[in-house]
Motif scaffolding. Structure first.
Motif, PDB file in Angstrom:
ATOM      1  N   VAL A 173      38.379  40.148  31.328  1.00  0.00           N
ATOM      2  CA  VAL A 173      39.355  40.076  30.239  1.00  0.00           C
ATOM      3  C   VAL A 173      40.046  41.424  30.057  1.00  0.00           C
ATOM      4  CG1 VAL A 173      39.591  39.828  27.731  1.00  0.00           C
ATOM      5  CG2 VAL A 173      38.266  38.154  29.033  1.00  0.00           C
ATOM      6  N   ARG A 174      39.301  42.525  30.200  1.00  0.00           N
ATOM      7  CA  ARG A 174      39.903  43.858  30.117  1.00  0.00           C
ATOM      8  C   ARG A 174      40.926  44.076  31.224  1.00  0.00           C
ATOM      9  NH1 ARG A 174      35.226  47.425  31.221  1.00  0.00           N
ATOM     10  NH2 ARG A 174      36.862  49.002  31.396  1.00  0.00           N
ATOM     11  N   GLU A 175      40.682  43.507  32.380  1.00  0.00           N
ATOM     12  CA  GLU A 175      41.554  43.725  33.534  1.00  0.00           C
ATOM     13  C   GLU A 175      42.742  42.778  33.567  1.00  0.00           C
ATOM     14  OE1 GLU A 175      37.817  45.158  36.405  1.00  0.00           O
ATOM     15  OE2 GLU A 175      38.595  43.108  36.505  1.00  0.00           O
ATOM     16  N   MET A 176      42.673  41.683  32.827  1.00  0.00           N
ATOM     17  CA  MET A 176      43.705  40.653  32.892  1.00  0.00           C
ATOM     18  C   MET A 176      45.113  41.147  32.563  1.00  0.00           C
ATOM     19  SD  MET A 176      43.422  37.478  33.880  1.00  0.00           S
ATOM     20  CE  MET A 176      44.540  36.588  32.790  1.00  0.00           C
ATOM     21  N   PRO A 177      45.335  41.859  31.447  1.00  0.00           N
ATOM     22  CA  PRO A 177      46.712  42.264  31.139  1.00  0.00           C
ATOM     23  C   PRO A 177      47.341  43.103  32.245  1.00  0.00           C
ATOM     24  CG  PRO A 177      45.315  42.518  29.211  1.00  0.00           C
ATOM     25  CD  PRO A 177      44.404  42.222  30.356  1.00  0.00           C
ATOM     26  N   ALA A 178      46.587  44.082  32.765  1.00  0.00           N
ATOM     27  CA  ALA A 178      47.131  44.917  33.837  1.00  0.00           C
ATOM     28  C   ALA A 178      47.407  44.090  35.086  1.00  0.00           C
ATOM     29  CB  ALA A 178      46.157  46.053  34.157  1.00  0.00           C
ATOM     30  N   ALA A 179      46.529  43.147  35.393  1.00  0.00           N
ATOM     31  CA  ALA A 179      46.725  42.311  36.578  1.00  0.00           C
ATOM     32  C   ALA A 179      47.961  41.436  36.433  1.00  0.00           C
ATOM     33  CB  ALA A 179      45.487  41.448  36.819  1.00  0.00           C
ATOM     34  N   LEU A 180      48.149  40.836  35.261  1.00  0.00           N
ATOM     35  CA  LEU A 180      49.308  39.966  35.064  1.00  0.00           C
ATOM     36  C   LEU A 180      50.614  40.761  35.071  1.00  0.00           C
ATOM     37  CD1 LEU A 180      48.022  37.445  32.362  1.00  0.00           C
ATOM     38  CD2 LEU A 180      48.494  36.995  34.774  1.00  0.00           C
TER      39      LEU A 180
ATOM     40  N   ARG B  91      50.880  45.292  51.131  1.00  0.00           N
ATOM     41  CA  ARG B  91      50.741  46.315  50.099  1.00  0.00           C
ATOM     42  C   ARG B  91      49.523  45.998  49.235  1.00  0.00           C
ATOM     43  NH1 ARG B  91      56.046  46.781  46.767  1.00  0.00           N
ATOM     44  NH2 ARG B  91      55.747  44.512  46.670  1.00  0.00           N
ATOM     45  N   VAL B  92      48.860  47.052  48.767  1.00  0.00           N
ATOM     46  CA  VAL B  92      47.668  46.858  47.957  1.00  0.00           C
ATOM     47  C   VAL B  92      47.712  47.767  46.738  1.00  0.00           C
ATOM     48  CG1 VAL B  92      46.321  48.567  49.253  1.00  0.00           C
ATOM     49  CG2 VAL B  92      45.132  46.762  47.987  1.00  0.00           C
ATOM     50  N   ALA B  93      47.290  47.247  45.611  1.00  0.00           N
ATOM     51  CA  ALA B  93      47.119  48.013  44.381  1.00  0.00           C
ATOM     52  C   ALA B  93      45.693  47.749  43.902  1.00  0.00           C
ATOM     53  CB  ALA B  93      48.136  47.583  43.328  1.00  0.00           C
ATOM     54  N   SER B  94      45.223  48.528  42.951  1.00  0.00           N
ATOM     55  CA  SER B  94      43.829  48.377  42.540  1.00  0.00           C
ATOM     56  C   SER B  94      43.645  48.693  41.068  1.00  0.00           C
ATOM     57  CB  SER B  94      42.924  49.290  43.381  1.00  0.00           C
ATOM     58  OG  SER B  94      43.270  50.644  43.187  1.00  0.00           O
ATOM     59  N   ILE B  95      42.619  48.096  40.500  1.00  0.00           N
ATOM     60  CA  ILE B  95      42.110  48.425  39.168  1.00  0.00           C
ATOM     61  C   ILE B  95      40.652  48.786  39.375  1.00  0.00           C
ATOM     62  CG2 ILE B  95      41.644  47.605  36.834  1.00  0.00           C
ATOM     63  CD1 ILE B  95      43.892  45.573  37.193  1.00  0.00           C
ATOM     64  N   LEU B  96      40.303  50.037  39.174  1.00  0.00           N
ATOM     65  CA  LEU B  96      38.957  50.521  39.482  1.00  0.00           C
ATOM     66  C   LEU B  96      38.360  51.239  38.272  1.00  0.00           C
ATOM     67  CD1 LEU B  96      39.744  51.939  43.042  1.00  0.00           C
ATOM     68  CD2 LEU B  96      38.714  49.720  42.493  1.00  0.00           C
ATOM     69  N   PRO B  97      37.948  50.468  37.268  1.00  0.00           N
ATOM     70  CA  PRO B  97      37.360  51.114  36.085  1.00  0.00           C
ATOM     71  C   PRO B  97      36.042  51.800  36.414  1.00  0.00           C
ATOM     72  CG  PRO B  97      37.096  48.734  35.971  1.00  0.00           C
ATOM     73  CD  PRO B  97      37.969  49.006  37.148  1.00  0.00           C
ATOM     74  N   GLU B  98      35.694  52.780  35.620  1.00  0.00           N
ATOM     75  CA  GLU B  98      34.463  53.529  35.860  1.00  0.00           C
ATOM     76  C   GLU B  98      33.229  52.652  35.640  1.00  0.00           C
ATOM     77  OE1 GLU B  98      32.632  57.102  37.093  1.00  0.00           O
ATOM     78  OE2 GLU B  98      34.758  56.526  37.014  1.00  0.00           O
ATOM     79  N   ASN B  99      33.272  51.804  34.611  1.00  0.00           N
ATOM     80  CA  ASN B  99      32.122  50.969  34.284  1.00  0.00           C
ATOM     81  C   ASN B  99      32.571  49.536  34.015  1.00  0.00           C
ATOM     82  OD1 ASN B  99      29.776  53.001  33.978  1.00  0.00           O
ATOM     83  ND2 ASN B  99      31.397  53.904  32.709  1.00  0.00           N
ATOM     84  N   GLY B 100      31.712  48.606  34.353  1.00  0.00           N
ATOM     85  CA  GLY B 100      31.992  47.194  34.115  1.00  0.00           C
ATOM     86  C   GLY B 100      30.975  46.346  34.850  1.00  0.00           C
ATOM     87  N   SER B 101      30.846  45.107  34.440  1.00  0.00           N
ATOM     88  CA  SER B 101      29.900  44.202  35.072  1.00  0.00           C
ATOM     89  C   SER B 101      30.636  42.986  35.607  1.00  0.00           C
ATOM     90  CB  SER B 101      28.823  43.762  34.069  1.00  0.00           C
ATOM     91  OG  SER B 101      28.102  44.883  33.588  1.00  0.00           O
TER      92      SER B 101
END
Length: 431
Positions: free
Chosen positions: A373-380, A356-366
């Motif tokens: 750090v922005r992605e960490m809470p959702a990932a955890l 199974r796969v899930a994703s976090i694909l923000p429009e902008n980021g480097s």
């Protein structure tokens, strides 16, 4: 002077300033025609540039802790004592910094120099705010000694949970990376503590470790033929060491691994290649294929087995040619600002059941810490939904409830809950 100390940084800055001053003072004398004057000018410019670059590198290293000592910088790393086999505590009830370590333990206390520089760590009684320990993980199979930070949630120290084994998330740094980066810049333990305090994440042990076990070489979580055995250390030695000292879950279903950059690639590799070690991975800005480069050297050896080893570490090849493992993975990449977005989309499309796969694909980021750090809470929170909940430790006076011959809870078994505690925290939405 330590490599990461402020004294070293100030000394290098002073040396660079002195070199510039000498260059200005000597330049009129070196401006005359002649071979020696030309060579003098070249040497003066070269020395000045080297000292300026060295001062800048020391400053960056002091902030990000890429290399923790002069020995690491020059490849002189610690090695494990010969014949280490004894665990600190048969039931994994230990706390390394709270109890004197047993000789031969696979987890040993380490210095707090790096930990003392991390901001935002819990302060107060461990049963109220948790604790972060600075340790050394010793690989029984590989002989590797690797520094780590271990975050223990408040429940770990509470009486109601004293017979519980907790799920574990291993967080991996990028290359060259360090555990300081994970704690200070990625805020692994701080974010986990905040989420757990809000009931958005179950009590979880967080192990922060670097996959660079043979610095300065980047081994990319590969068992190098005739070289560092990074995959074995992270997939076998590390879980065994943690279980031997801490009340960590026995089964792979209680273990997840996450990382950023090359650490993210490593998290995917470990989970897809050995689902008996980790069943869940969260990868922030990963690559999907391990390749040789100047920092890695030859990772796959030579001879007839080389191509098989190369293919085995190409995740797209694995998805196309091998049965899909029964694991859950999350991949994160920004649509604009990161070069791996197209690869991430291709990976998502290639995944097939039972994986199974899930994703976090923000429009902008480097490709940097602010994005991760922005992605960490959702990932955890996503990992929290995949890992099994605290498992009951063998009680001393009551028979253990089991459904399998090996004495472990069978599929669908609900672990014995601590009195007065919910069986699971509030559910989070899977992304």
């Amino acid at each position: 002077m330590g490599l990461t100390s402020r004294t070293t940084v100030y000394a290098m800055v002073a040396l660079a300033a002195l070199s510039v001053a000498l260059l200005v003072w000597l330049w009129p004398r070196l401006a005359k025609p002649g071979l020696w004057q030309v060579l003098g000018r070249l040497c003066a410019i070269g020395v000045t540039q080297v000292t300026i670059v060295a001062a800048f590198a020391c400053g960056v290293n002091s902030s990000y802790q890429f290399f923790g000592s002069w020995g690491e910088l020059f490849g002189d790393v610690d090695t494990a004592p010969v014949g280490v086999t004894q665990a600190a505590d048969q039931n994994g009830d230990g706390s390394v910094n709270g109890i004197s370590s047993v000789h031969g333990s696979l987890v040993q206390p380490a210095g707090n120099e790096q930990l003392s520089r991390v901001s935002g760590l819990p302060k107060g009684p461990a049963a109220a705010v948790g604790r972060v320990e600075s340790v050394k993980i010793i690989g029984k199979r590989t002989g590797v000694v690797d520094p780590a930070f271990v975050y223990l949630p408040p429940q770990y120290f509470q009486k109601a949970y004293h017979r519980m084994r907790f799920p574990v998330i291993v967080a991996l740094s990028g290359y060259p990376g360090s555990i300081f980066n994970l704690a200070q810049h990625l805020r692994v333990s701080q974010t986990a503590g905040e989420l757990q305090g809000k009931g958005q994440m179950q009590p979880t042990i967080m192990v922060m470790i670097r996959p660079t076990i043979a610095p300065p070489r980047d081994t990319e979580c590969v068992d190098v033929p005739g070289g560092p055995q990074t995959e074995t250390f992270l997939a076998k030695d590390l879980p065994e060491a943690v279980r031997s000292v801490y009340r960590a879950g026995h089964d792979a279903s209680a273990w997840g691994v996450m990382g950023y950059s090359s650490g993210a690639s490593c998290a995917l590799q470990l989970t897809m290649r050995d689902p008996h070690a980790y069943t869940t991975a969260a990868a922030l800005s990963p690559d999907y294929k391990v390749k040789d480069d100047p920092t890695t050297g030859n990772l796959f050896g030579s001879g007839p087995g080389r191509q098989a080893r190369v293919d085995g570490h190409d995740l797209m090849w694995r998805l196309a040619h091998l049965p899909a493992p029964q694991v859950s993975v999350l991949v994160a990449n920004s649509k604009h600002g990161e070069k791996g977005y197209a690869q991430t989309q291709a990976f998502i499309r290639a995944v097939k059941a039972p994986m199974r796969v899930a994703s976090i694909l923000p429009e902008n980021g480097s490709h940097n810490f602010p994005t991760w750090v922005r992605e960490m809470p959702a990932a955890l929170k996503w990992m929290n939904a995949q890992l099994t909940f605290p498992q009951d430790v063998v009680p001393r006076h009551h028979p253990r409830r089991t459904t399998e011959a090996d004495g472990r809870p069978g599929p669908g078994h609900s672990p014995l809950r601590a009195e007065g505690t919910p069986s699971r925290p509030a559910a989070t939405t899977r992304r």
